[in-house]
Scaffold this active site. Structure first.
Site, PDB file in Angstrom:
ATOM      1  CG  HIS A 121      62.559 -15.298  43.732  1.00  0.00           C
ATOM      2  ND1 HIS A 121      62.421 -14.033  43.206  1.00  0.00           N
ATOM      3  CD2 HIS A 121      61.541 -16.028  43.207  1.00  0.00           C
ATOM      4  CE1 HIS A 121      61.374 -14.019  42.386  1.00  0.00           C
ATOM      5  NE2 HIS A 121      60.811 -15.206  42.384  1.00  0.00           N
ATOM      6  CB  CYS A 173      57.911 -17.024  42.878  1.00  0.00           C
ATOM      7  SG  CYS A 173      58.275 -18.652  42.199  1.00  0.00           S
TER       8      CYS A 173
END
Ligand SMILES: *[C@@H]1O[C@H](CO)[C@@H](O)[C@H](O)[C@H]1NC(C)=O
Ligand SMILES: *[C@@H]1O[C@H](CO)[C@@H](O)[C@H](O)[C@H]1NC(C)=O
Ligand SMILES: *[C@@H]1O[C@H](CO)[C@@H](O)[C@H](O)[C@H]1NC(C)=O
Length: 302
Positions: free
Chosen positions: A196, A212
């Protein structure tokens, strides 16, 4: 409640407006894909600093990662490098030893490679990864979804960790400048993991996330635009990469995620790269490159 939801609505609106005015600088990360047996990309560039520049500003401006800049410029103060200083940009690298397909994420290197199907190019992006104790796992997975303007639901473990530091996170963070996912989230088949954007660009090129993979917002926007669903995503951990360019063999060393720089592993990478082809290797230089860990490719043949 009324007030809150109208604030949220205006934040979402702001994000939409920002999305429209946003111009990705796609080419910053594009390299010509070398022929079969060659692995060297790009060339190291130099930038001349002015007095207010810091490593964080230069990293963001040039689209490289913060730690990549540190590794390439040892001994220079990150926060007060000084006017007139010349910094080496980590804009040259060896392709990792993997098939040249899909997305390849090399954790030790804090970089992602994207090999578009049709192209003669490879895109290279600096990334932020999981911090110690919350490591991004080595895995073979794939893209299963792309979410524009994602809403963030902080997991309880993350809320607890923040609360312990006196920072109370809401259960839901809508899209907008406070959303740590940035403008896009790419969902992976491995549940719980995303690639992201970010609201904290200094974390790109560092070990800071909960597992992440974070990118600069302009980079994730350009990646999302060309990344097919179901693209394979290989997460690897190769601190030492050896590869050819013409008749020269190169070595690139990054500090490993665990333990110290270790020349016996660098030697193993060199041996693997010379299996099919003889090389007159300067082993003294191999040890030196492995010890330094500059993250820049260095020629090791005589
Ligand atoms: C992407 O692929 C996944 C896994 O095959 C599938 O479940 C999903 O529906 C696909 N999404 C789109 C937008 O095609
Ligand atoms: C270096 O790596 C080798 C092989 O993985 C290992 O046996 C050795 O213990 C390592 N040395 C250090 C100092 O970490
Ligand atoms: C690449 O290397 C392999 C193994 O040494 C060799 O068989 C092949 O001919 C090489 N290809 C090119 C284009 O040089």
């Amino acid at each position: 409640m009324q007030n809150f939801s109208s604030v949220f609505r205006s934040i979402i609106l702001a994000a939409v407006v920002c999305g429209l005015t946003f111009t990705p600088r796609v080419h910053a990360a594009a390299y010509t894909l070398p022929e079969d047996n060659n692995s060297l990309l790009g060339a190291v560039k130099q930038v001349q600093l002015v007095y207010e520049d810091t490593f964080a500003i230069i990293a963001r401006r040039t689209g490289v990662g913060f730690s990549g800049l540190q590794r390439a410029n040892p001994g220079i103060d990150e926060w007060l490098p000084g006017a007139g200083v010349s910094l080496a940009l980590p804009t040259s690298m060896l392709l990792p030893a993997t098939p040249r397909q899909g997305v390849v994420i090399n954790l030790a290197e804090l970089r992602m490679y994207f090999f578009p199907e049709s192209g003669q190019q490879v895109f290279v992006y600096p990334i932020g990864i999981g911090s110690e104790g919350r490591e991004t796992p080595v895995m073979q997975t794939s893209v299963v979804g792309k979410i524009e303007n994602p809403t963030w639901y902080p997991p309880q473990s993350v809320r607890d960790r923040h609360a312990a530091e006196g920072d109370i996170l809401p259960r839901v963070v809508p899209p907008g400048p406070d959303n740590p996912l940035g403008p896009f989230a790419i969902q992976l088949a491995r549940s719980g993991y995303f690639i992201h954007g970010t609201n904290a660009p200094i974390g790109v090129g560092q070990r800071v996330s909960s597992g992440c993979i974070r990118m600069y917002n302009n980079h994730v926007a350009s990646l999302v635009a060309t990344l097919p669903n179901r693209t394979s995503v290989r997460v690897i951990d190769q601190p030492y990469k050896a590869g050819w360019q013409g008749d020269d063999l190169y070595l690139e060393a990054h500090p490993p995620l665990e333990g110290a720089l270790n020349h016996s592993q660098a030697v193993a990478a060199v041996i693997s790269a010379t299996k099919a082809r003889d090389a007159d290797v300067d082993w003294g230089r191999v040890v030196e490159v492995a010890r330094t860990g500059s993250g820049l490719p260095v020629r090791i043949t005589r």
